[in-house]
Design a protein around this motif. Sequence first.
Motif, short mmCIF file in Angstrom:
data_model
loop_
_atom_site.label_atom_id
_atom_site.label_comp_id
_atom_site.label_asym_id
_atom_site.label_seq_id
_atom_site.Cartn_x
_atom_site.Cartn_y
_atom_site.Cartn_z
N ASN A 82 0.81 -1.23 0.00
CA ASN A 82 0.00 0.00 0.00
C ASN A 82 0.84 1.27 0.00
OD1 ASN A 82 0.93 0.21 2.64
ND2 ASN A 82 -1.03 -0.29 3.60
N LEU A 83 2.10 1.16 -0.44
CA LEU A 83 2.96 2.33 -0.57
C LEU A 83 3.17 2.65 -2.04
CD1 LEU A 83 5.63 1.48 2.14
CD2 LEU A 83 4.02 3.38 2.22
N PRO A 84 3.30 3.92 -2.41
CA PRO A 84 3.50 4.30 -3.81
C PRO A 84 4.94 4.07 -4.27
CG PRO A 84 3.51 6.26 -2.46
CD PRO A 84 3.23 5.10 -1.52
N LEU A 85 5.40 2.83 -4.16
CA LEU A 85 6.79 2.52 -4.47
C LEU A 85 7.09 2.69 -5.96
CD1 LEU A 85 7.31 -0.61 -2.18
CD2 LEU A 85 7.92 1.77 -1.72
N ASP A 86 6.05 2.65 -6.81
CA ASP A 86 6.27 2.87 -8.23
C ASP A 86 6.82 4.26 -8.51
OD1 ASP A 86 3.56 3.57 -7.31
OD2 ASP A 86 3.27 4.30 -9.35
N LEU A 87 6.56 5.20 -7.60
CA LEU A 87 7.06 6.56 -7.79
C LEU A 87 8.58 6.63 -7.64
CD1 LEU A 87 4.39 8.64 -5.81
CD2 LEU A 87 4.52 8.23 -8.27
N LEU A 88 9.20 5.56 -7.11
CA LEU A 88 10.65 5.55 -6.95
C LEU A 88 11.36 5.40 -8.29
CD1 LEU A 88 10.89 3.29 -3.78
CD2 LEU A 88 11.49 5.71 -3.90
N GLN A 89 10.65 4.92 -9.32
CA GLN A 89 11.24 4.86 -10.64
C GLN A 89 11.62 6.26 -11.09
OE1 GLN A 89 12.05 2.30 -12.40
NE2 GLN A 89 10.68 0.58 -12.03
N LYS A 90 12.78 6.39 -11.73
CA LYS A 90 13.20 7.70 -12.25
C LYS A 90 13.05 7.73 -13.76
CE LYS A 90 16.57 10.13 -10.53
NZ LYS A 90 17.88 10.63 -10.02
N LYS A 91 12.52 8.84 -14.25
CA LYS A 91 12.38 9.03 -15.68
C LYS A 91 13.63 9.73 -16.22
CE LYS A 91 7.36 9.46 -15.30
NZ LYS A 91 6.17 10.34 -15.52
N GLN A 92 13.81 9.67 -17.53
CA GLN A 92 14.92 10.37 -18.15
C GLN A 92 14.78 11.87 -17.90
OE1 GLN A 92 17.51 9.09 -19.53
NE2 GLN A 92 16.93 6.96 -19.86
N ALA A 148 6.46 10.96 1.15
CA ALA A 148 7.88 10.82 1.44
C ALA A 148 8.10 10.21 2.82
CB ALA A 148 8.56 12.19 1.35
N ALA A 149 7.33 10.65 3.79
CA ALA A 149 7.48 10.13 5.15
C ALA A 149 7.16 8.64 5.20
CB ALA A 149 6.57 10.91 6.10
N LYS A 150 6.07 8.24 4.59
CA LYS A 150 5.66 6.83 4.64
C LYS A 150 6.67 5.94 3.91
CE LYS A 150 1.48 7.34 2.96
NZ LYS A 150 0.11 6.97 2.54
N VAL A 151 7.05 6.33 2.70
CA VAL A 151 7.98 5.51 1.92
C VAL A 151 9.34 5.45 2.60
CG1 VAL A 151 9.22 5.35 -0.27
CG2 VAL A 151 6.77 5.87 -0.26
N ALA A 152 9.82 6.58 3.12
CA ALA A 152 11.14 6.60 3.75
C ALA A 152 11.18 5.73 5.00
CB ALA A 152 11.53 8.04 4.10
N VAL A 153 10.14 5.77 5.81
CA VAL A 153 10.10 4.94 7.02
C VAL A 153 10.18 3.46 6.64
CG1 VAL A 153 8.54 4.14 8.85
CG2 VAL A 153 8.94 6.59 8.52
N TRP A 154 9.44 3.06 5.62
CA TRP A 154 9.45 1.66 5.21
C TRP A 154 10.81 1.27 4.62
CZ3 TRP A 154 10.03 -1.37 0.85
CH2 TRP A 154 9.56 -2.68 0.94
N LEU A 155 11.37 2.11 3.76
CA LEU A 155 12.65 1.81 3.12
C LEU A 155 13.78 1.77 4.15
CD1 LEU A 155 12.62 3.88 -0.19
CD2 LEU A 155 12.63 1.38 0.02
#
Length: 285
Positions: A10-20, A248-255
């Motif tokens: 339930n985290l937006p981990l797909d947003l971690l992908q970087k685009k060109q 950012a807070a949610k994803v960073a805590v999990w990572l």
Amino acid sequence: MAISILNRSNLPLDLLQKKQGHKFDHGHALVLSGGVGRTGAARLAAMAALRIGAGVVSIGTPPAAISEVAAHISALMVRKIKTPHDLEIALSDKRISALCVGPGFGTSPAQIGLIEEILAAKRATVLDADAITLLAMNRELCTLLHPACVLTPHAGEFARLFPDTSAEAFAASIDKRAEVTINAAHDMGCIVIAKGEDTLVADHNGHVYLHQATGARAAPWLATAGSGDVLAGFITGLMARGFTPLEAAKVAVWLHVECAITFGPGLIAEDLPAVLPKVLRKLLV
């Protein structure tokens, strides 16, 4: 009050992908440092911000500490920031999209003006460690907080910042801790991360999220100096990239915990940014 559990699904981990794109397309983070002999924490936060994908990361440091910072880094930029005027000039660069202040920053009266300048800029900002102490010591600073701020207190800092919250209440059940954290976020008007084995992330709108580093996700190796500075850097880097403060807070805590689990015993703070690429490769294949 409904508590949402943070997990991979339930985290937006797909947003971690970087685009060109150009480096500035991925954000510019500025981390403020303390003086000579106190730059290590800011360097940890800055490296974490860079590893998590910020396109550019700068460390703002007093002139006397520039050589110390420069001797330890290669991929980070260094600029002189000692006074509020120095910071005002730095922030005239609108490409700076996120700020981090607190790790190794110091708590002298001279630092108050820098905090005021940071908060007046109204940009995405992580306030950690010494910045939280300054907020507790100078309550008028709290009136400058805004919804793009993220506060990251551990239990002791939480007690100093919110003295009306009893230690018993904070150490009680998850439900009680969640209530206390929601109230704190509401009072401050921003994101509050109450760090611990059971970490709670609350926003000023009454939402609260729980990450439990227990059972299969136990990470006792995070109880090491500097790990909180790395978490602050992860959040800063994600906000620089365009994540909302709550995302950012949610994803960073999990990572943060995922990196500790991946590395395992023997972990020191420097290992967290270093192991992050391995974690991201596993997540983003």
